[in-house]
Design a protein around this motif. Sequence first.
Motif, PDB file in Angstrom:
ATOM      1  N   VAL A  93      33.831  36.554  41.880  1.00 44.34           N
ATOM      2  CA  VAL A  93      33.343  37.861  42.320  1.00 44.34           C
ATOM      3  C   VAL A  93      32.384  37.712  43.499  1.00 44.34           C
ATOM      4  O   VAL A  93      32.419  38.491  44.461  1.00 44.34           O
ATOM      5  CB  VAL A  93      32.653  38.600  41.153  1.00 44.34           C
ATOM      6  N   THR A  94      31.530  36.701  43.424  1.00 43.09           N
ATOM      7  CA  THR A  94      30.584  36.451  44.522  1.00 43.09           C
ATOM      8  C   THR A  94      31.317  36.118  45.814  1.00 43.09           C
ATOM      9  O   THR A  94      30.958  36.605  46.899  1.00 43.09           O
ATOM     10  CB  THR A  94      29.632  35.304  44.150  1.00 43.09           C
ATOM     11  N   GLU A  95      32.369  35.308  45.715  1.00 40.42           N
ATOM     12  CA  GLU A  95      33.144  34.953  46.892  1.00 40.42           C
ATOM     13  C   GLU A  95      33.863  36.183  47.456  1.00 40.42           C
ATOM     14  O   GLU A  95      33.903  36.388  48.671  1.00 40.42           O
ATOM     15  CB  GLU A  95      34.172  33.865  46.533  1.00 40.42           C
ATOM     16  N   VAL A  96      34.411  36.990  46.542  1.00 41.32           N
ATOM     17  CA  VAL A  96      35.055  38.230  46.986  1.00 41.32           C
ATOM     18  C   VAL A  96      34.026  39.139  47.667  1.00 41.32           C
ATOM     19  O   VAL A  96      34.305  39.747  48.706  1.00 41.32           O
ATOM     20  CB  VAL A  96      35.712  38.961  45.799  1.00 41.32           C
ATOM     21  N   GLN A 115      43.726  41.327  46.137  1.00 45.13           N
ATOM     22  CA  GLN A 115      44.274  39.969  46.091  1.00 45.13           C
ATOM     23  C   GLN A 115      43.398  39.028  45.275  1.00 45.13           C
ATOM     24  O   GLN A 115      43.913  38.142  44.579  1.00 45.13           O
ATOM     25  CB  GLN A 115      44.416  39.422  47.524  1.00 45.13           C
ATOM     26  N   ASN A 116      42.091  39.206  45.314  1.00 44.54           N
ATOM     27  CA  ASN A 116      41.191  38.247  44.683  1.00 44.54           C
ATOM     28  C   ASN A 116      40.765  38.622  43.266  1.00 44.54           C
ATOM     29  O   ASN A 116      40.146  37.806  42.580  1.00 44.54           O
ATOM     30  CB  ASN A 116      39.938  38.058  45.553  1.00 44.54           C
ATOM     31  N   THR A 117      41.076  39.836  42.839  1.00 41.21           N
ATOM     32  CA  THR A 117      40.625  40.240  41.505  1.00 41.21           C
ATOM     33  C   THR A 117      41.755  40.625  40.561  1.00 41.21           C
ATOM     34  O   THR A 117      41.510  40.905  39.385  1.00 41.21           O
ATOM     35  CB  THR A 117      39.642  41.427  41.601  1.00 41.21           C
ATOM     36  N   SER A 119      43.838  38.825  39.209  1.00 42.44           N
ATOM     37  CA  SER A 119      43.948  37.851  38.116  1.00 42.44           C
ATOM     38  C   SER A 119      42.884  38.090  37.037  1.00 42.44           C
ATOM     39  O   SER A 119      43.032  37.646  35.903  1.00 42.44           O
ATOM     40  CB  SER A 119      43.814  36.426  38.665  1.00 42.44           C
ATOM     41  N   MET A 120      41.805  38.786  37.368  1.00 38.83           N
ATOM     42  CA  MET A 120      40.726  39.027  36.419  1.00 38.83           C
ATOM     43  C   MET A 120      40.807  40.405  35.783  1.00 38.83           C
ATOM     44  O   MET A 120      40.378  40.607  34.657  1.00 38.83           O
ATOM     45  CB  MET A 120      39.363  38.900  37.129  1.00 38.83           C
ATOM     46  N   VAL A 121      41.356  41.363  36.533  1.00 38.50           N
ATOM     47  CA  VAL A 121      41.364  42.758  36.079  1.00 38.50           C
ATOM     48  C   VAL A 121      42.786  43.311  36.218  1.00 38.50           C
ATOM     49  O   VAL A 121      43.409  43.158  37.265  1.00 38.50           O
ATOM     50  CB  VAL A 121      40.392  43.615  36.920  1.00 38.50           C
ATOM     51  N   PRO A 122      43.300  43.950  35.179  1.00 37.80           N
ATOM     52  CA  PRO A 122      44.645  44.548  35.276  1.00 37.80           C
ATOM     53  C   PRO A 122      44.617  45.799  36.142  1.00 37.80           C
ATOM     54  O   PRO A 122      44.113  46.847  35.723  1.00 37.80           O
ATOM     55  CB  PRO A 122      44.988  44.888  33.822  1.00 37.80           C
ATOM     56  N   MET A 123      45.108  45.687  37.363  1.00 43.52           N
ATOM     57  CA  MET A 123      45.099  46.842  38.256  1.00 43.52           C
ATOM     58  C   MET A 123      46.478  47.004  38.885  1.00 43.52           C
ATOM     59  O   MET A 123      47.021  46.095  39.488  1.00 43.52           O
ATOM     60  CB  MET A 123      44.012  46.706  39.327  1.00 43.52           C
ATOM     61  N   ASP A 124      47.033  48.193  38.716  1.00 39.23           N
ATOM     62  CA  ASP A 124      48.306  48.536  39.344  1.00 39.23           C
ATOM     63  C   ASP A 124      48.101  49.393  40.585  1.00 39.23           C
ATOM     64  O   ASP A 124      48.946  49.444  41.466  1.00 39.23           O
ATOM     65  CB  ASP A 124      49.196  49.281  38.344  1.00 39.23           C
ATOM     66  N   VAL A 125      46.954  50.065  40.620  1.00 43.99           N
ATOM     67  CA  VAL A 125      46.592  50.880  41.783  1.00 43.99           C
ATOM     68  C   VAL A 125      45.127  50.617  42.123  1.00 43.99           C
ATOM     69  O   VAL A 125      44.272  50.599  41.236  1.00 43.99           O
ATOM     70  CB  VAL A 125      46.789  52.392  41.503  1.00 43.99           C
ATOM     71  N   LEU A 126      44.870  50.406  43.384  1.00 45.08           N
ATOM     72  CA  LEU A 126      43.497  50.251  43.869  1.00 45.08           C
ATOM     73  C   LEU A 126      43.379  51.073  45.141  1.00 45.08           C
ATOM     74  O   LEU A 126      44.174  50.908  46.076  1.00 45.08           O
ATOM     75  CB  LEU A 126      43.182  48.784  44.153  1.00 45.08           C
ATOM     76  N   ALA A 127      42.408  51.985  45.190  1.00 42.60           N
ATOM     77  CA  ALA A 127      42.283  52.869  46.352  1.00 42.60           C
ATOM     78  C   ALA A 127      40.821  53.110  46.684  1.00 42.60           C
ATOM     79  O   ALA A 127      39.954  53.081  45.806  1.00 42.60           O
ATOM     80  CB  ALA A 127      43.002  54.193  46.102  1.00 42.60           C
ATOM     81  N   PHE A 128      40.597  53.359  47.958  1.00 44.67           N
ATOM     82  CA  PHE A 128      39.240  53.665  48.431  1.00 44.67           C
ATOM     83  C   PHE A 128      39.271  54.988  49.177  1.00 44.67           C
ATOM     84  O   PHE A 128      40.086  55.192  50.085  1.00 44.67           O
ATOM     85  CB  PHE A 128      38.722  52.566  49.344  1.00 44.67           C
ATOM     86  N   ARG A 148      51.412  46.533  47.114  1.00 40.17           N
ATOM     87  CA  ARG A 148      51.723  46.821  48.513  1.00 40.17           C
ATOM     88  C   ARG A 148      50.671  47.759  49.104  1.00 40.17           C
ATOM     89  O   ARG A 148      50.283  48.752  48.449  1.00 40.17           O
ATOM     90  CB  ARG A 148      53.108  47.461  48.638  1.00 40.17           C
ATOM     91  N   TYR A 149      50.244  47.424  50.314  1.00 38.28           N
ATOM     92  CA  TYR A 149      49.298  48.325  50.991  1.00 38.28           C
ATOM     93  C   TYR A 149      50.042  49.595  51.384  1.00 38.28           C
ATOM     94  O   TYR A 149      51.078  49.553  52.051  1.00 38.28           O
ATOM     95  CB  TYR A 149      48.707  47.667  52.230  1.00 38.28           C
ATOM     96  N   THR A 150      49.501  50.728  50.952  1.00 44.48           N
ATOM     97  CA  THR A 150      50.158  52.011  51.194  1.00 44.48           C
ATOM     98  C   THR A 150      49.144  53.006  51.733  1.00 44.48           C
ATOM     99  O   THR A 150      48.260  53.446  50.984  1.00 44.48           O
ATOM    100  CB  THR A 150      50.758  52.574  49.886  1.00 44.48           C
ATOM    101  N   PRO A 151      49.213  53.328  53.013  1.00 42.88           N
ATOM    102  CA  PRO A 151      48.306  54.368  53.527  1.00 42.88           C
ATOM    103  C   PRO A 151      48.502  55.650  52.733  1.00 42.88           C
ATOM    104  O   PRO A 151      49.627  56.113  52.563  1.00 42.88           O
ATOM    105  CB  PRO A 151      48.755  54.538  54.988  1.00 42.88           C
TER     106      PRO A 151
END
Length: 488
Positions: A93-96, A115-117, A119-128, A148-151
């Motif tokens: 997490v610190t490196e991320v 990409q870096n998390t 493996s630690m957290v089950p995520m199918d969608v990540l958005a900001f 996949r990155y999706t605008p």
Amino acid sequence: MEKNESTKESNTFFEQEFKLLSDAQSFLDNSGNGGDPKDKLKTLVDSYESLLKQSSKIMKIGDSTQHRLLKTQEELTNSNIMLEAAYMDLKLVTEVGRIITSSLEPKVIIQSVYQNTKSMVPMDVLAFGIYDEEKKEIKYKFCVIDGRYTPAPSVDSLEADNPSSYCIKHGHELISQDVEKDFPQYLDEIRKHFGENTKSALYFPLKVEERFIGVLTVHSYSKNAFQPNQLNILRTLANYVAIGVDNADAYRTLSKRNKELKDSLEKIEELNKNIEEERQKSENLLLNILPRSIADRLKGGEGVIADYFPSSTVLFADIVGFSKLTTKIKTPTRLVEILNRIFTEFDVIADKYKLEKIKTIGDCYMLAGGIPVITEDHADKAAQAALDMIRRLDELKPELEFEFNVRIGLHTGEVVAGVIGKNKFVYDLWGDSVNTASRMESHGSTGRIHVSEAVYLSLKDKYSFEDRSIIEVKGKGPMHTYFLLGKK
């Protein structure tokens, strides 16, 4: 405490065992002595039975202690495994976080988090989603769905009821391990943005120094997908994302301002360059009219400038018969061109001998030496200039198509020089010396240099003169004058 008691009982047991052996040995040694052997033997048997009970008790205590030790060891091993896993998660997490906060692109930030998390957290969608305070909305421009990155240019209005407005209004996260059960009112809004498969959803408000930056949301296609430690990891990452995105926004704002500033500076430099060019033109024009020292004094605020010079040499040069020649020259333009050609040569001569051109009056040229900077050899320089004027005019005659001649007069004496008035400044001379020099020119002869006695007395050791004796000078009366011939 139980261990100490076990140790104490063990010590007592061994003491009793040793005593029992001693008693048995004594019984055997004294069996022939008086007393009933059965009683003695019974006593030994009772002691031995008591000793066996103590031994059994000690063994039970030892087994219990060993079991507890093994259990404690197992718990410590499990704790070490959990600590090691937590340390690795923290390290990752610190490196991320370092990657996020060093990036200046929101797209790169969101991809790095995924990409870096994953493996630690089950995520199918990540958005900001970016917070727009002016429009009162969260705009989800950056999104990763199924890796996949999706605008995702979808928008949550903060004036409507939705997960984003919930986070911003309440200032804290929204956590649902079962969206259909926990927040059925948000289900359509979530699926409209991020698809039909979301079962668990997390929304984290991103803040930096109490300023809202946006919302980070994580979705899973499974119910009850997120463990407490995973939630803590995501909270930490949300803080990093807030800082990273804020830095990126500050960098973009700074870059934009720097570009605007650069453009403004370039415009200012161009304006300054133009101003400097115009200033230089004005300066050059001013210096063509006034001596530099006089111009500086005027710019410094002096209103009227009038300086007295006890000794100065004034020169007048007049083109002989110019009025008659004007009737032979076809156009006024050509006339001005010829006059300009002659006076330009006179300007060059004046500059050569550091003399001050005063003005031209029609076809008459006036200069002076020893002003505005006082010099001792002004008469000598004025004489050299006069000789050069006659020589140079002779050289120009073939070029000018017409025969021009000059008549020059010189006088040395006191003058007042300065600038008066408010408009059309001109550096001028006043005093009897100016009139006398003018009379020397008008009473002179074509192609010759007519000088006063004052000039003669100043230069007689260096120059040859022709004595003209005493003549009647208009407005001056009888004067002893000379013609300057040249250097000795």
